[in-house]
Design an enzyme around this catalytic site. Structure first.
Site, PDB file in Angstrom:
ATOM      1  N   LYS A   1      37.650  55.172  44.447  1.00 52.24           N
ATOM      2  CA  LYS A   1      38.303  53.850  44.379  1.00 52.24           C
ATOM      3  C   LYS A   1      39.642  53.824  45.118  1.00 52.24           C
ATOM      4  O   LYS A   1      40.389  52.854  45.007  1.00 52.24           O
ATOM      5  CB  LYS A   1      38.520  53.443  42.915  1.00 52.24           C
ATOM      6  CG  LYS A   1      37.249  53.185  42.134  1.00 52.24           C
ATOM      7  CD  LYS A   1      36.453  51.999  42.635  1.00 52.24           C
ATOM      8  CE  LYS A   1      37.065  50.677  42.300  1.00 52.24           C
ATOM      9  NZ  LYS A   1      36.222  49.522  42.675  1.00 52.24           N
TER      10      LYS A   1
ATOM     11  N   LYS B   1      29.739  27.553  43.175  1.00 53.73           N
ATOM     12  CA  LYS B   1      30.054  28.666  42.265  1.00 53.73           C
ATOM     13  C   LYS B   1      29.325  29.939  42.707  1.00 53.73           C
ATOM     14  O   LYS B   1      29.912  31.032  42.772  1.00 53.73           O
ATOM     15  CB  LYS B   1      29.656  28.272  40.840  1.00 53.73           C
ATOM     16  CG  LYS B   1      29.444  29.408  39.878  1.00 53.73           C
ATOM     17  CD  LYS B   1      30.735  30.087  39.468  1.00 53.73           C
ATOM     18  CE  LYS B   1      30.444  31.409  38.797  1.00 53.73           C
ATOM     19  NZ  LYS B   1      31.516  31.978  38.073  1.00 53.73           N
TER      20      LYS B   1
ATOM     21  N   GLY C   1      29.831  45.957  40.248  1.00 53.50           N
ATOM     22  CA  GLY C   1      29.344  45.744  38.883  1.00 53.50           C
ATOM     23  C   GLY C   1      29.826  44.437  38.309  1.00 53.50           C
ATOM     24  O   GLY C   1      30.280  43.547  39.031  1.00 53.50           O
TER      25      GLY C   1
ATOM     26  N   CYS D   1      28.903  39.070  37.252  1.00 57.07           N
ATOM     27  CA  CYS D   1      28.971  37.934  38.190  1.00 57.07           C
ATOM     28  C   CYS D   1      28.512  38.326  39.591  1.00 57.07           C
ATOM     29  O   CYS D   1      27.447  37.910  40.038  1.00 57.07           O
ATOM     30  CB  CYS D   1      30.388  37.398  38.241  1.00 57.07           C
ATOM     31  SG  CYS D   1      31.017  37.029  36.609  1.00 57.07           S
TER      32      CYS D   1
END
Ligand code: SAJ
Length: 436
Positions: free
Chosen positions: A399, A203, A254, A257
């Site tokens: 972006k 994970k 950001g 996770c």
């Protein structure tokens, strides 16, 4: 296993509880936050997640899901609580430990305990086993224990809970099998059977893989700026190779996770995790990099107005956790810039002392339009209209949401712009200055 207790009713715990209840289990959802418990009992949904609402109301109406602030006896206990990081960037197990302790009085021989929260390698074996054994049980024999990490993408949780492959890592074979039987209730993806520690590491490595690859893209931006090459073209061409997938650069990484999980590996093996550690540093450097570019762009404008579009950690979400946009806005605030913010997904009034306003008032007489999130709403904007409203016609799109730059009469800057953008920003500023 008919009765389940799901501890922690957040972004993952609640959809998981709903999913099991929808598939016939009797589920008690437990949360220490009384507001959450009463919201559930009043059938109010406090999570913005597509496709959750109908199933949520359905299982509350059938009584298959009930909420409480204390656990109850059950066949299986699923722990799904947050694992933030401490100031020293170590995995903060406070909630995992207190949740595990909270179920001890309700455990009986034959029960299954599952940890879904993301944790550092060996947490299930070292920490959870010890807590359960402290209550007099033999783990693996009296109580089955497994780590089954959640791997769903916010915004697609209900679909991915069912269709993603699921890692099932037991403390021993029988624990793995019991956990696999339980998730088999609704998972249509493959059940990937392994041990608890391998599950934890897998994970973490999924998100670390992405973080490292984003760092590579962010480094490419800096390299291309020096060498006068368009990084977006490089990525587009390189990704035509069947085995290459360079990720997208941006103002930083950001979310709860990617920006956190790699530290859980670094914490355990700092000497060995060199590349992972460097990737974190590169991604963490991006808000500063963007801020310095902003200073370069608007440095010669008197009292510039900056219009910020998008403050979430990624596009099409309302989630601002660990958002690099917020870090950039903080820096603008510390330097006392005149900033106004537009974000069609976020329902808050102000951030870092700046107001969130509507589209038109934010672009009105702005000197720089700074795009920090790739919301769909920003993809096909009428740039002619925007440039007409602005005082200085400069857009800095961190972006890469705006694709067609040829059609418009203004400056469009992207990451790595210094050399590949052929329009001189300063000429634009000079020409607009006459109109002030
Ligand atoms: N980002 C880039 N460039 C890219 C891709 C993403 O800069 O090419 C940035 C985003 O803007 C954002 C951050 O990275 O700031 C993270 O976004 P994301 O969409 O990659 O990941 P999350 O945090 O929303 O969700 C991830 C998912 N993991 C993977 O795709 C490997 C999800 O499946 C996990 O369940 C989730 O983390 C989690 O809970 O661990």
């Amino acid at each position: 296993m008919n009765k389940l207790c799901v501890i922690g009713l957040g972004y993952i715990g609640l959809p998981t509880a709903v999913m099991f209840a929808k598939h016939g289990k009797e589920v008690i959802g437990v949360d220490i936050n009384d507001n959450i418990v009463s919201a559930i009992n009043n059938k109010e949904l406090y999570i913005d997640e597509p496709d959750l609402y109908d199933s949520y109301v359905e299982v509350l109406n059938t009584g298959k899901l009930k909420a409480s602030n204390i656990p109850q006896k059950a066949d299986a206990f699923i722990i799904s609580v947050p694992t933030p990081y401490t100031e020293k960037k170590e995995c903060d197990l406070r909630f995992v430990i207190s949740a595990t302790k909270s179920i001890l009085p309700f455990l009986d021989k034959g029960n299954l305990v599952i940890l879904e929260s993301t944790v550092g390698p060996k947490t299930t074996v070292d920490v959870l086993s010890n807590i359960i054994e402290s209550a007099g049980f033999e783990v693996g024999k009296d109580i089955y224990l497994a780590h089954c990490p959640e791997r769903v993408l916010p915004g697609k949780i209900m679909y991915e809970l069912i269709n993603n492959n699921r890692i099932i890592g037991g403390i021993n074979d029988i624990s793995t099998q019991k956990a696999a039987d339980l998730y088999g209730t609704f998972v249509k993806g493959e059940l990937l059977l392994t041990d608890a520690t391998t599950a934890e590491m897998s994970k973490l490595m999924e998100n670390t893989f992405r973080d490292v690859n984003i760092a590579l893209a962010n480094e490419l931006v800096k390299i291309c700026e020096k060498l006068d090459i368009d990084p977006y073209k490089v990525i587009e061409l390189a990704n035509k190779h069947p085995r290459v997938n360079i990720h997208q650069p941006g103002p930083g990484v950001g979310g709860h996770c990617l920006a956190i999980d790699p530290y859980f590996i670094i914490e355990k093996v700092p000497e060995e995790a060199k590349l992972i550690s460097l990737a974190r540093k590169i991604n963490n450097s991006m808000p500063d990099y963007v801020f310095n570019k902003i200073i370069n762009i608007i440095g010669s404008i008197d009292n510039p107005k900056i219009a910020v579009f998008g403050i979430t950690y990624k596009g099409n979400t309302n989630d601002i956790r660990e958002s690099p946009a917020i870090e950039i806005i903080k820096k603008l605030s510390n330097s006392k810039f005149n900033v106004e913010i537009f974000d069609p997904h976020v329902d808050i009034k102000d951030i870092c002392g700046y107001k969130l306003k509507n589209f038109d008032s934010v672009i009105e007489k702005a000197d720089l339009l700074l795009i920090l999130a790739d919301h769909n709403e920003f993809k096909n904007m009428d740039l002619d209209y925007i440039y007409r409203k602005m005082r200085t016609k400069i857009i800095f799109d961190t972006k890469n949401v705006i694709k067609d730059k040829e059609k418009f009469d203004g400056v469009l800057l992207k990451l790595g712009f210094n050399n590949f953008n052929k329009i001189n920003v300063y000429e634009e500023i000079a020409s607009t200055k006459e109109n002030y």
